[in-house]
Design an enzyme around this catalytic site. Structure first.
Site, mmCIF file in Angstrom:
data_model
loop_
_atom_site.group_PDB
_atom_site.id
_atom_site.type_symbol
_atom_site.label_atom_id
_atom_site.label_comp_id
_atom_site.label_asym_id
_atom_site.label_seq_id
_atom_site.Cartn_x
_atom_site.Cartn_y
_atom_site.Cartn_z
ATOM 1 N N SER A 9 0.794 -1.235 0.000
ATOM 2 C CA SER A 9 0.000 0.000 0.000
ATOM 3 C C SER A 9 0.822 1.278 0.000
ATOM 4 O O SER A 9 0.240 2.370 -0.139
ATOM 5 C CB SER A 9 -0.960 0.003 1.192
ATOM 6 O OG SER A 9 -2.028 -0.883 0.964
ATOM 7 N N GLY A 26 5.006 13.556 12.131
ATOM 8 C CA GLY A 26 5.621 12.752 11.079
ATOM 9 C C GLY A 26 4.573 12.289 10.095
ATOM 10 O O GLY A 26 3.373 12.454 10.300
ATOM 11 N N HIS A 38 3.722 5.690 5.537
ATOM 12 C CA HIS A 38 2.734 4.707 5.088
ATOM 13 C C HIS A 38 3.301 3.323 5.340
ATOM 14 O O HIS A 38 4.526 3.134 5.375
ATOM 15 C CB HIS A 38 2.410 4.876 3.608
ATOM 16 C CG HIS A 38 0.986 4.586 3.256
ATOM 17 N ND1 HIS A 38 0.474 3.316 3.250
ATOM 18 C CD2 HIS A 38 -0.038 5.401 2.904
ATOM 19 C CE1 HIS A 38 -0.805 3.360 2.894
ATOM 20 N NE2 HIS A 38 -1.140 4.624 2.684
ATOM 21 N N GLY A 56 0.889 -10.088 0.004
ATOM 22 C CA GLY A 56 1.156 -11.513 -0.119
ATOM 23 C C GLY A 56 2.318 -12.010 0.700
ATOM 24 O O GLY A 56 3.080 -12.862 0.230
ATOM 25 N N GLY A 57 2.507 -11.507 1.903
ATOM 26 C CA GLY A 57 3.604 -11.950 2.758
ATOM 27 C C GLY A 57 4.774 -10.996 2.811
ATOM 28 O O GLY A 57 5.705 -11.204 3.596
#
Length: 466
Positions: free
Chosen positions: A66, A305, A308, A313-314
């Site tokens: 993301s 501050g 992200h 998938g791991g």
């Protein structure tokens, strides 16, 4: 020169800490890049693939998950700079025929609401529309059936769907695919030679394999490297090295300019992305207490501050910027207890280099005498958001949850029944189940401005329906 100690950063010391903490948390491989006093330092530890034993290196490419959303937000704000969009532009004024299940939302939802996760649109619409250049156009057409998690403009409810829609808006205005627009308008001007969007581009480099497994043991390689469709690009797939993420974030830290002084983003848009749009009661799922037009926002005991997190998938990624100290830190991992590694490492790193007191991993009180009883009755009931129904109650005097996936999500997993641990009068803790990166997950209860109760789970809002 490699291995030299510069003021404020000791590479040998931090390499030792990265190695030790990575092993403690069963993370197969990790890379770390830190901007401190104007210089980028890069470290790598472990392996890219447990099966092949290929070692991680500073030029290894990971899935950023993301964190891709901030890249898409930056593209959108470039279009604001050019006058082709405004934050209050309605999506339907750009995308002809745009529709979601709630016609009133489709007619009114704005660019700014999508950027700040305040649209209320169901956020987890995953839809594979193939590998063609029309994948986002098809995805947005399929959004006609997507419902609401909560009313628009009320609270932050994390929405990947909204970023896919923003990616399509970029395409319509620029006449390029989202991938090409990102490359031409952001990656190339910033000299990000190790950043890309498609798997076939990543194969030119050393690529980290995803790993899956329970916490506390070494995870195994995932069955496939990339589990995302191409339509997920704007919200979840920019493939990167840690240093390239630092270089991207440095443009924001430097007020929108590239290292050669090329202006990539206006100072006004840089500020707008960091300007707080809404607070967030769930301060644990993303360790953020608010959101701007793209950035997650942090308040570390008075030290501001932004940054992200990402998961794919791991693989788990973490980006933190401390503007007062000019520090940027990025950690990329390929599985295991990644959040524990991140928190332990960044608490030390940001504490020493930026005087930041970053919070720990979310968990209820460990000792029985420290645990506080909670009256579950005010929290009990059924909460629903797109694709999920959660029922809160008691079982044998203990807070209890039933979770069911609904609609198009129903076939993904059977219902879950689990006891919860009390944290406060408005926060309960669910034990992590399956291949997750943290041992506990927060359930945070709040009310909308009009008094309607809702529940945050995974920082997605679910409204109380019964």
């Amino acid at each position: 020169m490699a291995g030299m100690t510069t003021k404020g950063f000791d590479p040998a010391r931090w390499q030792k800490r990265l190695d030790a903490l990575r092993a403690r948390h069963h993370v197969p491989g990790a890379t770390l890049a830190v901007l401190v006093e104007g210089e980028i330092h890069e470290l790598a530890s472990g392996v890219l693939h447990q099966g092949t034993g290929v070692e991680a290196s500073t030029d290894s490419v990971f899935q950023s998950g993301s964190i891709a959303k901030v890249y898409t937000a930056t593209l959108v704000m470039q279009l604001v700079d050019s006058g082709q969009l405004r934050l209050d532009t309605r999506v339907g004024d750009v995308l002809s025929g745009f529709a979601v299940a709630d016609a009133a939302v489709a007619a009114s939802v704005t660019i700014g609401q999508l950027l700040s996760h305040t649209s209320g649109i169901g956020g987890d619409f995953i839809y594979d529309t193939g590998r063609g250049d029309d994948c986002l156009a098809q995805y947005v057409a399929a959004c006609a059936g997507v419902g609401q998690d909560c009313p628009p403009g009320t609270v932050v409810s994390y929405c990947s769907t909204g970023y896919a829609i923003l990616g399509r808006i970029v395409e319509v205005i620029t006449g390029q695919t989202w991938d090409a627009a990102l490359r031409d308008r952001l990656l190339r001007p910033l000299g990000l030679e190790y950043s890309m969007t498609l798997p076939e581009e990543a194969l030119r480099f050393r690529v980290a394999m995803s790993h899956l497994g329970e916490l506390g043991v070494d995870p195994e390689p995932a069955p496939v490297w990339d589990m995302m469709p191409r339509s997920a690009g704007p919200y979840g797939r920019v493939l990167v090295t840690a240093a390239d993420v630092v270089r991207f974030a440095r443009m924001h830290l430097d007020g929108g300019t590239a290292p050669d002084d090329t202006r990539v983003l206006s100072t006004a848009s840089v500020a707008a992305m960091q300007r707080r749009v809404a607070d967030c009661l769930d301060i644990w799922s993303f360790m953020a207490d608010g959101w701007g037009h793209g950035w997650a926002l942090y308040d570390w005991e008075g030290v501001p501050g932004y940054g992200h997190d990402g998961a794919s998938g791991g693989q788990f990624s973490y980006l933190r910027v401390v503007p007062d100290s000019g520090l940027i830190a990025v950690l990329l991992t390929n599985g295991g207890g990644a959040t524990g590694l991140f928190v332990d490492l960044f608490q030390e790193l940001l504490g020493e280099l930026a005087r930041v007191r970053m919070p720990g991993v979310f968990a209820p009180a460990e000792e029985a005498e420290d645990a506080r009883p909670v009256d579950v009755a005010p929290l009990a009931g059924t909460y629903e958001r797109e694709g999920m129904r959660i029922t809160i109650g008691e079982r044998d005097g203990v807070p209890h949850m039933q979770l069911r996936l609904t609609g198009g999500m129903a076939h993904y997993a059977p219902p879950i029944e689990v006891d919860l641990a009390p944290v406060s009068d408005t926060v309960l803790a669910m034990p992590g189940l399956g291949p997750v990166s943290t041992p506990w997950l927060p359930l945070v209860f709040g009310t909308l401005p009009d008094g309607e109760p809702y529940l945050y789970f995974g920082m997605r809002a679910a409204m109380k329906i019964a």
